[in-house]
Design a protein around this motif. Structure first.
Motif, PDB file in Angstrom:
ATOM      1  N   SER A  93       0.835  -1.196   0.000  1.00  0.00           N
ATOM      2  CA  SER A  93       0.000   0.000   0.000  1.00  0.00           C
ATOM      3  C   SER A  93       0.869   1.245   0.000  1.00  0.00           C
ATOM      4  O   SER A  93       1.749   1.404   0.833  1.00  0.00           O
ATOM      5  CB  SER A  93      -0.900   0.010   1.230  1.00  0.00           C
ATOM      6  N   HIS A  94       0.602   2.120  -0.953  1.00  0.00           N
ATOM      7  CA  HIS A  94       1.320   3.381  -1.005  1.00  0.00           C
ATOM      8  C   HIS A  94       0.549   4.472  -0.283  1.00  0.00           C
ATOM      9  O   HIS A  94       0.968   5.616  -0.254  1.00  0.00           O
ATOM     10  CB  HIS A  94       1.585   3.776  -2.459  1.00  0.00           C
ATOM     11  N   SER A  95      -0.600   4.133   0.283  1.00  0.00           N
ATOM     12  CA  SER A  95      -1.381   5.134   0.989  1.00  0.00           C
ATOM     13  C   SER A  95      -0.999   5.218   2.463  1.00  0.00           C
ATOM     14  O   SER A  95      -1.426   6.128   3.146  1.00  0.00           O
ATOM     15  CB  SER A  95      -2.876   4.834   0.848  1.00  0.00           C
ATOM     16  N   LEU A  96      -0.199   4.279   2.950  1.00  0.00           N
ATOM     17  CA  LEU A  96       0.239   4.342   4.337  1.00  0.00           C
ATOM     18  C   LEU A  96       1.249   5.460   4.510  1.00  0.00           C
ATOM     19  O   LEU A  96       2.023   5.762   3.611  1.00  0.00           O
ATOM     20  CB  LEU A  96       0.865   3.015   4.767  1.00  0.00           C
ATOM     21  N   VAL A  97       1.244   6.035   5.677  1.00  0.00           N
ATOM     22  CA  VAL A  97       2.171   7.115   5.994  1.00  0.00           C
ATOM     23  C   VAL A  97       3.261   6.532   6.891  1.00  0.00           C
ATOM     24  O   VAL A  97       2.975   5.871   7.881  1.00  0.00           O
ATOM     25  CB  VAL A  97       1.447   8.282   6.696  1.00  0.00           C
ATOM     26  N   TYR A  98       4.498   6.776   6.510  1.00  0.00           N
ATOM     27  CA  TYR A  98       5.640   6.345   7.307  1.00  0.00           C
ATOM     28  C   TYR A  98       6.289   7.595   7.877  1.00  0.00           C
ATOM     29  O   TYR A  98       6.358   8.629   7.225  1.00  0.00           O
ATOM     30  CB  TYR A  98       6.625   5.553   6.441  1.00  0.00           C
ATOM     31  N   ARG A 109       4.263  -1.176  15.092  1.00  0.00           N
ATOM     32  CA  ARG A 109       4.931  -0.560  13.943  1.00  0.00           C
ATOM     33  C   ARG A 109       5.665  -1.611  13.108  1.00  0.00           C
ATOM     34  O   ARG A 109       5.604  -1.590  11.880  1.00  0.00           O
ATOM     35  CB  ARG A 109       5.924   0.515  14.400  1.00  0.00           C
ATOM     36  N   ILE A 110       6.354  -2.526  13.764  1.00  0.00           N
ATOM     37  CA  ILE A 110       7.063  -3.586  13.029  1.00  0.00           C
ATOM     38  C   ILE A 110       6.060  -4.424  12.245  1.00  0.00           C
ATOM     39  O   ILE A 110       6.268  -4.715  11.061  1.00  0.00           O
ATOM     40  CB  ILE A 110       7.910  -4.459  13.978  1.00  0.00           C
ATOM     41  N   ASP A 111       4.967  -4.809  12.875  1.00  0.00           N
ATOM     42  CA  ASP A 111       3.939  -5.591  12.177  1.00  0.00           C
ATOM     43  C   ASP A 111       3.403  -4.825  10.968  1.00  0.00           C
ATOM     44  O   ASP A 111       3.232  -5.387   9.891  1.00  0.00           O
ATOM     45  CB  ASP A 111       2.785  -5.942  13.123  1.00  0.00           C
ATOM     46  N   ARG A 112       3.143  -3.543  11.139  1.00  0.00           N
ATOM     47  CA  ARG A 112       2.622  -2.726  10.040  1.00  0.00           C
ATOM     48  C   ARG A 112       3.643  -2.609   8.910  1.00  0.00           C
ATOM     49  O   ARG A 112       3.297  -2.718   7.731  1.00  0.00           O
ATOM     50  CB  ARG A 112       2.233  -1.337  10.548  1.00  0.00           C
ATOM     51  N   LEU A 113       4.904  -2.405   9.259  1.00  0.00           N
ATOM     52  CA  LEU A 113       5.950  -2.295   8.240  1.00  0.00           C
ATOM     53  C   LEU A 113       6.078  -3.588   7.434  1.00  0.00           C
ATOM     54  O   LEU A 113       6.232  -3.561   6.214  1.00  0.00           O
ATOM     55  CB  LEU A 113       7.294  -1.945   8.893  1.00  0.00           C
ATOM     56  N   PHE A 140      10.613   9.652   4.922  1.00  0.00           N
ATOM     57  CA  PHE A 140       9.731   9.293   6.024  1.00  0.00           C
ATOM     58  C   PHE A 140       9.009  10.511   6.561  1.00  0.00           C
ATOM     59  O   PHE A 140       7.842  10.450   6.892  1.00  0.00           O
ATOM     60  CB  PHE A 140      10.529   8.606   7.137  1.00  0.00           C
ATOM     61  N   GLU A 141       9.719  11.604   6.640  1.00  0.00           N
ATOM     62  CA  GLU A 141       9.118  12.835   7.162  1.00  0.00           C
ATOM     63  C   GLU A 141       8.037  13.369   6.247  1.00  0.00           C
ATOM     64  O   GLU A 141       7.143  14.076   6.682  1.00  0.00           O
ATOM     65  CB  GLU A 141      10.208  13.888   7.375  1.00  0.00           C
ATOM     66  N   GLN A 142       8.092  13.020   4.973  1.00  0.00           N
ATOM     67  CA  GLN A 142       7.093  13.474   4.017  1.00  0.00           C
ATOM     68  C   GLN A 142       5.927  12.497   3.927  1.00  0.00           C
ATOM     69  O   GLN A 142       5.058  12.640   3.088  1.00  0.00           O
ATOM     70  CB  GLN A 142       7.721  13.669   2.640  1.00  0.00           C
ATOM     71  N   GLY A 143       5.950  11.475   4.762  1.00  0.00           N
ATOM     72  CA  GLY A 143       4.827  10.549   4.800  1.00  0.00           C
ATOM     73  C   GLY A 143       4.945   9.381   3.846  1.00  0.00           C
ATOM     74  O   GLY A 143       3.971   8.719   3.559  1.00  0.00           O
ATOM     75  N   GLY A 144       6.138   9.085   3.353  1.00  0.00           N
ATOM     76  CA  GLY A 144       6.306   7.918   2.488  1.00  0.00           C
ATOM     77  C   GLY A 144       5.788   8.162   1.097  1.00  0.00           C
ATOM     78  O   GLY A 144       5.422   9.261   0.714  1.00  0.00           O
ATOM     79  N   ALA A 145       5.736   7.085   0.321  1.00  0.00           N
ATOM     80  CA  ALA A 145       5.266   7.163  -1.071  1.00  0.00           C
ATOM     81  C   ALA A 145       3.758   7.329  -1.111  1.00  0.00           C
ATOM     82  O   ALA A 145       3.026   6.791  -0.307  1.00  0.00           O
ATOM     83  CB  ALA A 145       5.677   5.911  -1.825  1.00  0.00           C
ATOM     84  N   HIS A 146       3.280   8.096  -2.064  1.00  0.00           N
ATOM     85  CA  HIS A 146       1.834   8.305  -2.231  1.00  0.00           C
ATOM     86  C   HIS A 146       1.416   7.904  -3.614  1.00  0.00           C
ATOM     87  O   HIS A 146       2.049   8.066  -4.561  1.00  0.00           O
ATOM     88  CB  HIS A 146       1.448   9.745  -1.980  1.00  0.00           C
TER      89      HIS A 146
END
Length: 166
Positions: free
Chosen positions: A5-10, A46-50, A160-166
């Motif tokens: 998913s590219h909609s997740l924010v990292y 967080r690890i599970d989500r990643l 990461f600070e920009q929220g990951g890929a969108h």
């Protein structure tokens, strides 16, 4: 299940957790939590989500030299379109290959292969590759030492600070 998913924010916390996992993939969540100064439960989630999002993969990376594979080569190939599917399938079964990718050209493939000695590498380059139907070797590069590979790559903190890929 990986959904990429590219909609997740990292964020920076994900970055710091990944850095800890890169240093020690077997580190316990409690140790990581202490290092990044957050709650252990947060780290576990967080690890599970990643992992579940496909952002990271937990795996063992084998050091080729430890097992005596000291010779490596990159080869650029042109593959006839009618042979491509069969050639790629054959390459996927070859134990020697450590990397296989399509190139930008319509008939290009790039591969990396490793060998225990130069004789095996020569056999691969002089006989195995040229004997494959529809394959032409266009360039080879002997690799005396890999300085950085995929296990050394990491997005920048800014990603990461920009929220990951969108």
């Amino acid at each position: 299940m990986t959904n990429h998913s590219h909609s997740l924010v990292y964020d920076e916390l994900d970055y710091r957790i990944i850095q800890e996992l890169r240093a020690n993939g077997r580190a316990e969540a409690a140790k990581i939590a202490r290092a990044v100064e957050v709650n252990e439960r947060t780290v576990r989630k967080r690890i599970d989500r990643l992992i579940n999002s496909g952002a990271v993969k937990v795996t063992a990376v084998v050091d080729q030299r430890t097992f005596g594979y000291v010779a490596a080569v990159f080869a650029m190939l042109e593959v006839e379109p009618e042979s491509e599917e069969q050639v790629v399938a054959q390459f996927r079964t070859m134990q020697e290959l450590t990397f296989l990718a399509y190139g930008l050209g319509s008939r290009d493939l790039l591969l990396q292969a490793c060998f225990k000695d130069n004789d095996d590498m020569r056999e691969f380059l002089r006989h195995t590759l040229p004997s494959m139907p529809g394959v032409t070797v266009t360039a080879t590069i002997l690799v005396p030492r890999v300085l950085r590979n995929i296990t050394g790559w990491m997005p920048s903190l800014e990603d990461f600070e920009q929220g990951g890929a969108h």
